[in-house]
Design a protein around this motif. Structure first.
Motif, PDB file in Angstrom:
ATOM      1  N   PRO A 128     -57.892  12.104  -2.932  1.00 45.70           N
ATOM      2  CA  PRO A 128     -56.521  11.790  -2.981  1.00 45.70           C
ATOM      3  C   PRO A 128     -55.973  10.976  -1.703  1.00 45.70           C
ATOM      4  CG  PRO A 128     -56.647  14.017  -2.163  1.00 45.70           C
ATOM      5  CD  PRO A 128     -58.062  13.503  -2.002  1.00 45.70           C
ATOM      6  N   ASN A 130     -52.787  11.882   0.156  1.00 47.79           N
ATOM      7  CA  ASN A 130     -52.062  12.339   1.031  1.00 47.79           C
ATOM      8  C   ASN A 130     -52.338  12.728   2.476  1.00 47.79           C
ATOM      9  OD1 ASN A 130     -53.488  14.528  -0.250  1.00 47.79           O
ATOM     10  ND2 ASN A 130     -52.241  15.904   0.336  1.00 47.79           N
ATOM     11  N   SER A 155     -58.610   7.128  -2.367  1.00 46.53           N
ATOM     12  CA  SER A 155     -57.305   6.596  -3.626  1.00 46.53           C
ATOM     13  C   SER A 155     -56.854   5.252  -3.317  1.00 46.53           C
ATOM     14  CB  SER A 155     -56.324   7.839  -3.093  1.00 46.53           C
ATOM     15  OG  SER A 155     -55.084   7.306  -3.840  1.00 46.53           O
ATOM     16  N   PHE A 201     -64.062  16.915  -6.435  1.00 45.52           N
ATOM     17  CA  PHE A 201     -62.665  15.960  -6.724  1.00 45.52           C
ATOM     18  C   PHE A 201     -61.771  16.766  -6.005  1.00 45.52           C
ATOM     19  CE2 PHE A 201     -58.773  16.023  -9.041  1.00 45.52           C
ATOM     20  CZ  PHE A 201     -58.761  14.760  -9.071  1.00 45.52           C
ATOM     21  N   GLU A 225     -60.773  20.753  -6.176  1.00 48.29           N
ATOM     22  CA  GLU A 225     -60.059  20.883  -5.179  1.00 48.29           C
ATOM     23  C   GLU A 225     -58.528  20.616  -5.743  1.00 48.29           C
ATOM     24  OE1 GLU A 225     -60.492  22.611  -2.512  1.00 48.29           O
ATOM     25  OE2 GLU A 225     -62.633  22.861  -2.457  1.00 48.29           O
TER      26      GLU A 225
HETATM   27  P1  NAD Z   1     -54.573  12.493  -8.313  1.00 49.31           P
HETATM   28  O1  NAD Z   1     -55.110  13.228  -9.289  1.00 49.31           O
HETATM   29  O2  NAD Z   1     -53.663  11.424  -8.869  1.00 49.31           O
HETATM   30  O3  NAD Z   1     -55.670  11.380  -7.699  1.00 49.31           O
HETATM   31  C1  NAD Z   1     -56.848  11.579  -7.030  1.00 49.31           C
HETATM   32  C2  NAD Z   1     -57.901  10.696  -7.184  1.00 49.31           C
HETATM   33  O4  NAD Z   1     -58.424  10.749  -8.602  1.00 49.31           O
HETATM   34  C3  NAD Z   1     -57.436   9.301  -6.904  1.00 49.31           C
HETATM   35  O5  NAD Z   1     -58.695   8.726  -6.026  1.00 49.31           O
HETATM   36  C4  NAD Z   1     -57.539   8.528  -8.184  1.00 49.31           C
HETATM   37  O6  NAD Z   1     -57.628   7.118  -8.082  1.00 49.31           O
HETATM   38  C5  NAD Z   1     -58.636   9.415  -8.881  1.00 49.31           C
HETATM   39  N1  NAD Z   1     -58.387   9.342 -10.438  1.00 49.31           N
HETATM   40  C6  NAD Z   1     -57.132   9.066 -11.309  1.00 49.31           C
HETATM   41  N2  NAD Z   1     -57.413   9.125 -12.489  1.00 49.31           N
HETATM   42  C7  NAD Z   1     -58.671   9.343 -12.545  1.00 49.31           C
HETATM   43  C8  NAD Z   1     -59.643   9.734 -13.768  1.00 49.31           C
HETATM   44  N3  NAD Z   1     -58.982   9.464 -14.999  1.00 49.31           N
HETATM   45  N4  NAD Z   1     -60.693  10.039 -13.666  1.00 49.31           N
HETATM   46  C9  NAD Z   1     -61.192  10.267 -12.373  1.00 49.31           C
HETATM   47  N5  NAD Z   1     -60.439   9.877 -11.117  1.00 49.31           N
HETATM   48  C10 NAD Z   1     -59.263   9.678 -11.514  1.00 49.31           C
HETATM   49  O7  NAD Z   1     -53.905  13.068  -6.901  1.00 49.31           O
HETATM   50  P2  NAD Z   1     -53.121  12.271  -5.880  1.00 49.31           P
HETATM   51  O8  NAD Z   1     -51.716  12.232  -6.285  1.00 49.31           O
HETATM   52  O9  NAD Z   1     -53.942  11.410  -4.845  1.00 49.31           O
HETATM   53  O10 NAD Z   1     -53.061  13.672  -4.907  1.00 49.31           O
HETATM   54  C11 NAD Z   1     -51.991  14.606  -4.797  1.00 49.31           C
HETATM   55  C12 NAD Z   1     -52.491  15.836  -5.858  1.00 49.31           C
HETATM   56  O11 NAD Z   1     -53.622  16.127  -5.037  1.00 49.31           O
HETATM   57  C13 NAD Z   1     -51.664  17.095  -5.640  1.00 49.31           C
HETATM   58  O12 NAD Z   1     -51.534  17.855  -6.753  1.00 49.31           O
HETATM   59  C14 NAD Z   1     -52.496  17.852  -4.475  1.00 49.31           C
HETATM   60  O13 NAD Z   1     -51.959  19.207  -4.278  1.00 49.31           O
HETATM   61  C15 NAD Z   1     -53.687  17.620  -4.830  1.00 49.31           C
HETATM   62  N6  NAD Z   1     -54.545  17.792  -3.377  1.00 49.31           N
HETATM   63  C16 NAD Z   1     -55.412  18.948  -3.540  1.00 49.31           C
HETATM   64  C17 NAD Z   1     -56.320  19.105  -2.457  1.00 49.31           C
HETATM   65  C18 NAD Z   1     -57.176  20.139  -2.297  1.00 49.31           C
HETATM   66  O14 NAD Z   1     -57.897  20.298  -1.232  1.00 49.31           O
HETATM   67  N7  NAD Z   1     -57.034  21.298  -3.195  1.00 49.31           N
HETATM   68  C19 NAD Z   1     -56.008  18.192  -1.111  1.00 49.31           C
HETATM   69  C20 NAD Z   1     -55.053  17.223  -1.477  1.00 49.31           C
HETATM   70  C21 NAD Z   1     -54.430  16.995  -2.529  1.00 49.31           C
END
Ligand code: NAD
Length: 482
Positions: A128, A130, A155, A201, A225
């Protein structure tokens, strides 16, 4: 509104190109087999040198992506976790890789059993925005330590950071070993459909569902995650000043854009006003002002800016009170996407801030009666990624930790369970599945291969047909009992 950093996006790979990249890695793995300990150590040392050498450049790329992100925050929350993980992994890798003898029961004597650590092969990582560097490279370290080859899709929201990652990894690894694939959701979707040996992921629960669905098609095992609403629970006996300071720190790091940021706070009703005052003091101590303050991070893009301001409007419309935490009563700076933090009092269950992960500097304050009620409030919602409990009482600690199932817990502070290398990091239920960090990361990317080696002279012939008295006696002895 400031324009997002203008970066020429690399052309997005097609599904066929992704498949070809994977095939190249798989063929190299088949040809060369699993890397030795010495090779893995050298790989990790090269990665470490490259990260340390580029630490300022990485921080600058992240700052440009966000519009503003203090260098110090990037060093602390991106580079330090990587350095710490590499140090810990290099120290323990040999023992994690060691073949382990397992005792066998007498019936199997004199055969031997042991467990070997075997790389899975080629694994995928989707990360992601952040913490764009840390959340891409931490799982990569674990995957490489376990001997795998890696395809990484960072991302698209932070394109300069993704380009910096591609440059860094391109300088250290040939594409047969580690390759970076850039692109948005469509590329992510094609990526998740690849016949990978494991897919790791980090991201939102909504996308996590898509990822799991895509991976299910190939039966690719996944680690998810995810995020969610992580509560901070202040017990009646807590040191309120310290609790407010820790919660505000955990909330305002990266302007709340942290998966394990405290999402909302549960406060004993009689202490609510006191908490509000101390929260305001704690915020003012760290950030005397927000506009023009290089220590405070911007909201990453316009979409998230609108989302967070929409939450504030929604709160006001539904009767909540928004208490700004900036000493100077600053208003949001839309041009710089600087959102001064705010507490939200009288939150109701129908407000977006009580339904969605906030992922920004807004903190709903939920008053409660008894500790049991607070626990019930948490347990009535999806299982959180993190739980923060503030108490001096062992009894309160036992009550709460015994009843709440959360991904990870920090008692009397926030965020720190993430930094303890020996602890597994990962969600549970709606906040994710699987874990990494330290040895847990190594295990996530490892097949523990169980091996039984038969001895030349052994007893197994005695349990084969034709069955007779000898068999009966033996099997009775094997079953035991009576
Ligand atoms: P997101 O789910 O929008 O995107 C994450 C990744 O998934 C990006 O690389 C994006 O391009 C990709 N993606 C988007 N659509 C997809 C699909 N259909 N198939 C496969 N991949 C796809 O998340 P974000 O906005 O980048 O991050 C914020 C979220 O992530 C928040 O909910 C946060 O809590 C969570 N997060 C969790 C952790 C953890 O370690 N648990 C760490 C950081 C962020």
């Amino acid at each position: 509104m400031i324009a997002q950093a203008m970066v020429p996006m690399p052309s997005e790979p097609t599904a066929a190109e992704l498949a070809e990249l994977l095939e190249r890695q798989r063929a190299a793995y088949q040809r060369l087999g699993p890397p030795s300990f010495a090779q893995r150590r050298a790989t990790l040392a090269r990665l470490r040198a490259a990260v340390l050498e580029r630490q300022d450049a990485l921080a600058a790329a992240i700052a440009a992506d966000f519009g503003r992100r203090p260098r110090q925050e990037s060093l602390l929350a991106e580079i330090y976790p990587l350095a710490s993980s590499l140090r810990y992994t290099l120290r323990h890798l040999k023992s994690w890789m060691r073949e382990r003898r397992v005792p066998v029961s007498m019936e199997l004597w004199p055969g031997r059993a042991y467990v070997r650590a075997q790389p899975l092969g080629v694994v995928g990582i989707i990360s992601p925005w952040n913490y764009p560097v840390q959340l891409a490279l931490l799982p990569l370290i674990a995957a490489l330590a376990a001997g795998n080859r890696v395809l990484l899709k960072p991302s698209e929201v932070t394109p300069l950071s993704s380009a910096a990652l591609a440059e860094l990894l391109g300088a250290v690894f040939p594409p047969e070993e580690v390759a970076v694939v850039q692109g948005g959701p469509a590329v992510g979707q094609a990526f998740a459909q690849l016949p990978l040996d494991h897919l790791f992921f980090s991201g939102s629960a909504a996308v996590g569902r898509h990822v799991m669905r895509s991976a299910a098609h190939r039966l690719t095992p996944v680690t998810l995650e995810l995020g969610g609403k992580s509560p901070a629970l202040i017990a009646p006996d807590a040191r309120l000043d310290a609790a407010a300071a820790s919660i505000l720190y955990g909330k305002l790091l990266n302007a709340g854009q942290t998966c394990i940021a405290p999402d909302y706070v549960l406060v004993p009703a009689p202490l609510e006003a006191d908490f509000v005052r101390r929260a305001r003091d704690a915020a003012a101590r760290m950030f005397p002002r927000f506009a023009g303050n290089p220590d405070y991070t911007a909201i990453v893009n316009e979409r998230h800016w609108r989302r967070l301001n929409g939450y504030l409007e929604d709160c006001r419309a539904k009767g909540g009170e928004v208490v700004p935490l900036s000493a100077g009563q600053e208003t949001p700076d839309a041009a710089g996407r600087i959102l001064p933090p705010a507490l939200i009092l009288r939150p109701t269950p129908d407000m977006a801030v009580m339904q969605e992960e906030i992922f920004g500097p807004l903190l709903p304050v939920v008053p409660y009666g008894t500790l049991e009620e607070a626990v019930a409030f948490i347990n009535a919602r999806p299982r959180p990624l993190a739980l923060y409990l503030f108490t001096e009482s062992a009894a309160h600690r036992d009550t709460v930790l015994g009843r709440v199932v959360a991904g990870g817990v920090t008692v009397n502070d926030t965020l720190l369970h993430f930094s303890a290398e020996g602890l597994p990091f990962g969600g549970v239920g709606a906040s994710g599945m699987g874990a990494y960090h330290g040895q847990y990361g190594f295990e996530t990317f490892t097949k523990r291969q169980p091996i039984f080696r038969q001895a030349r002279f052994n007893l197994t012939g005695l349990v084969r047909p034709p069955y007779g008295r000898k068999f009966d006696a033996l099997v009775r002895w094997m079953i035991g009992g009576k």
